[in-house]
Design a protein around this motif. Structure first.
Motif, PDB file in Angstrom:
ATOM      1  N   UNK A 114     -46.449 -16.198   8.708  1.00  0.00           N
ATOM      2  CA  UNK A 114     -45.915 -17.534   8.488  1.00  0.00           C
ATOM      3  C   UNK A 114     -45.158 -17.979   9.739  1.00  0.00           C
ATOM      4  N   UNK A 115     -45.442 -19.208  10.170  1.00  0.00           N
ATOM      5  CA  UNK A 115     -44.846 -19.756  11.391  1.00  0.00           C
ATOM      6  C   UNK A 115     -44.184 -21.093  11.088  1.00  0.00           C
ATOM      7  N   UNK A 116     -42.979 -21.284  11.619  1.00  0.00           N
ATOM      8  CA  UNK A 116     -42.301 -22.578  11.544  1.00  0.00           C
ATOM      9  C   UNK A 116     -42.570 -23.264  12.884  1.00  0.00           C
ATOM     10  N   UNK A 117     -43.489 -24.222  12.875  1.00  0.00           N
ATOM     11  CA  UNK A 117     -43.926 -24.881  14.110  1.00  0.00           C
ATOM     12  C   UNK A 117     -43.311 -26.270  14.275  1.00  0.00           C
ATOM     13  N   UNK A 118     -42.300 -26.576  13.501  1.00  0.00           N
ATOM     14  CA  UNK A 118     -41.661 -27.892  13.527  1.00  0.00           C
ATOM     15  C   UNK A 118     -41.251 -28.299  14.936  1.00  0.00           C
ATOM     16  N   UNK A 119     -40.590 -27.395  15.649  1.00  0.00           N
ATOM     17  CA  UNK A 119     -40.060 -27.720  16.972  1.00  0.00           C
ATOM     18  C   UNK A 119     -41.141 -27.767  18.048  1.00  0.00           C
ATOM     19  N   UNK A 120     -42.357 -27.415  17.706  1.00  0.00           N
ATOM     20  CA  UNK A 120     -43.457 -27.416  18.669  1.00  0.00           C
ATOM     21  C   UNK A 120     -44.375 -28.634  18.538  1.00  0.00           C
ATOM     22  N   UNK A 121     -44.238 -29.385  17.465  1.00  0.00           N
ATOM     23  CA  UNK A 121     -45.153 -30.493  17.187  1.00  0.00           C
ATOM     24  C   UNK A 121     -45.270 -31.468  18.359  1.00  0.00           C
ATOM     25  N   UNK A 122     -44.154 -31.861  18.951  1.00  0.00           N
ATOM     26  CA  UNK A 122     -44.184 -32.834  20.057  1.00  0.00           C
ATOM     27  C   UNK A 122     -44.729 -32.227  21.343  1.00  0.00           C
ATOM     28  N   UNK A 123     -44.669 -30.907  21.472  1.00  0.00           N
ATOM     29  CA  UNK A 123     -45.135 -30.242  22.685  1.00  0.00           C
ATOM     30  C   UNK A 123     -46.623 -29.883  22.636  1.00  0.00           C
ATOM     31  N   UNK A 124     -47.214 -29.875  21.462  1.00  0.00           N
ATOM     32  CA  UNK A 124     -48.602 -29.450  21.322  1.00  0.00           C
ATOM     33  C   UNK A 124     -49.520 -30.348  22.171  1.00  0.00           C
ATOM     34  N   UNK A 125     -50.303 -29.746  23.060  1.00  0.00           N
ATOM     35  CA  UNK A 125     -51.152 -30.530  23.963  1.00  0.00           C
ATOM     36  C   UNK A 125     -52.131 -31.475  23.247  1.00  0.00           C
ATOM     37  N   UNK A 126     -52.585 -31.104  22.070  1.00  0.00           N
ATOM     38  CA  UNK A 126     -53.509 -31.957  21.323  1.00  0.00           C
ATOM     39  C   UNK A 126     -52.810 -32.941  20.405  1.00  0.00           C
ATOM     40  N   UNK A 127     -51.497 -32.909  20.386  1.00  0.00           N
ATOM     41  CA  UNK A 127     -50.718 -33.771  19.508  1.00  0.00           C
ATOM     42  C   UNK A 127     -50.315 -33.049  18.231  1.00  0.00           C
ATOM     43  N   UNK A 128     -49.185 -33.431  17.706  1.00  0.00           N
ATOM     44  CA  UNK A 128     -48.650 -32.801  16.506  1.00  0.00           C
ATOM     45  C   UNK A 128     -49.498 -33.014  15.264  1.00  0.00           C
ATOM     46  N   UNK A 129     -50.300 -34.096  15.249  1.00  0.00           N
ATOM     47  CA  UNK A 129     -51.134 -34.381  14.083  1.00  0.00           C
ATOM     48  C   UNK A 129     -52.148 -33.274  13.820  1.00  0.00           C
ATOM     49  N   UNK A 130     -52.611 -32.619  14.865  1.00  0.00           N
ATOM     50  CA  UNK A 130     -53.574 -31.527  14.683  1.00  0.00           C
ATOM     51  C   UNK A 130     -52.941 -30.360  13.939  1.00  0.00           C
ATOM     52  N   UNK A 131     -51.647 -30.187  14.132  1.00  0.00           N
ATOM     53  CA  UNK A 131     -50.935 -29.106  13.435  1.00  0.00           C
ATOM     54  C   UNK A 131     -50.560 -29.545  12.024  1.00  0.00           C
ATOM     55  N   UNK A 132     -50.049 -30.764  11.888  1.00  0.00           N
ATOM     56  CA  UNK A 132     -49.596 -31.207  10.565  1.00  0.00           C
ATOM     57  C   UNK A 132     -50.751 -31.323   9.568  1.00  0.00           C
ATOM     58  N   UNK A 133     -51.971 -31.375  10.060  1.00  0.00           N
ATOM     59  CA  UNK A 133     -53.139 -31.348   9.178  1.00  0.00           C
ATOM     60  C   UNK A 133     -53.143 -30.069   8.337  1.00  0.00           C
ATOM     61  N   UNK A 134     -52.551 -28.985   8.870  1.00  0.00           N
ATOM     62  CA  UNK A 134     -52.502 -27.696   8.179  1.00  0.00           C
ATOM     63  C   UNK A 134     -51.093 -27.363   7.679  1.00  0.00           C
ATOM     64  N   UNK A 135     -50.196 -28.337   7.683  1.00  0.00           N
ATOM     65  CA  UNK A 135     -48.813 -28.102   7.268  1.00  0.00           C
ATOM     66  C   UNK A 135     -48.760 -27.577   5.838  1.00  0.00           C
ATOM     67  N   UNK A 136     -48.099 -26.434   5.671  1.00  0.00           N
ATOM     68  CA  UNK A 136     -47.975 -25.818   4.353  1.00  0.00           C
ATOM     69  C   UNK A 136     -49.202 -25.033   3.922  1.00  0.00           C
ATOM     70  N   UNK A 137     -50.168 -24.902   4.820  1.00  0.00           N
ATOM     71  CA  UNK A 137     -51.448 -24.272   4.469  1.00  0.00           C
ATOM     72  C   UNK A 137     -51.815 -23.146   5.435  1.00  0.00           C
ATOM     73  N   UNK A 138     -52.936 -22.495   5.143  1.00  0.00           N
ATOM     74  CA  UNK A 138     -53.478 -21.470   6.028  1.00  0.00           C
ATOM     75  C   UNK A 138     -54.275 -22.167   7.133  1.00  0.00           C
ATOM     76  N   UNK A 139     -53.825 -22.033   8.362  1.00  0.00           N
ATOM     77  CA  UNK A 139     -54.454 -22.690   9.513  1.00  0.00           C
ATOM     78  C   UNK A 139     -55.362 -21.747  10.297  1.00  0.00           C
TER      79      UNK A 139
END
Length: 128
Positions: A33-58
């Protein structure tokens, strides 16, 4: 397997941290389990790519994209725990792999049919 100091989370607990019901964004990757909240703005592809899997198995999405070894190392810095043993993805997979199938093979109408029992449908090649 989790060490003594590793925090364990149920899938239900992870699901709560989806960025909507809770401001934190957690994801699961290979039963960790990873808390990626603080990385969303830094993600090269944009935070939306991560939030698509928020709360789920990515795991599948992360692997399908083909992240580099550096990205995998960076992900480790956000690890906060692991999924409880009984809810891990590997557990469900192993249970389904144990199912067997029976295949009837007939070469001609006059021959007696042969029956084979397959432990794994994938390795047999006759099933499917």
């Amino acid at each position: 397997m989790a060490g003594q100091d590793t925090k364990l989370y149920s899938l239900e607990e992870v699901k709560k941290h989806n960025g909507t019901d809770d401001p934190r964004v957690w994801i699961i990757y290979k039963d960790s389990v990873y808390d990626v909240t603080d990385y969303l703005e830094e993600h090269p592809g944009g935070g939306d790519l991560i939030t698509e899997f928020a709360g789920l198995d990515a795991t599948k999405g992360f692997d399908d994209f083909g992240h580099s070894s550096d990205a995998k190392k960076q992900l480790k810095s956000f690890k906060i725990g692991e999924v409880v043993e009984e809810e891990r993805a590997g557990k469900a997979k192993k249970k389904t792999e144990k199912k067997s199938a029976t295949v009837t093979i007939t070469d001609s109408p006059t021959k007696k049919p042969q029956t084979r029992s397959c432990i794994s449908i994938v390795t047999c090649g006759l099933c499917g």
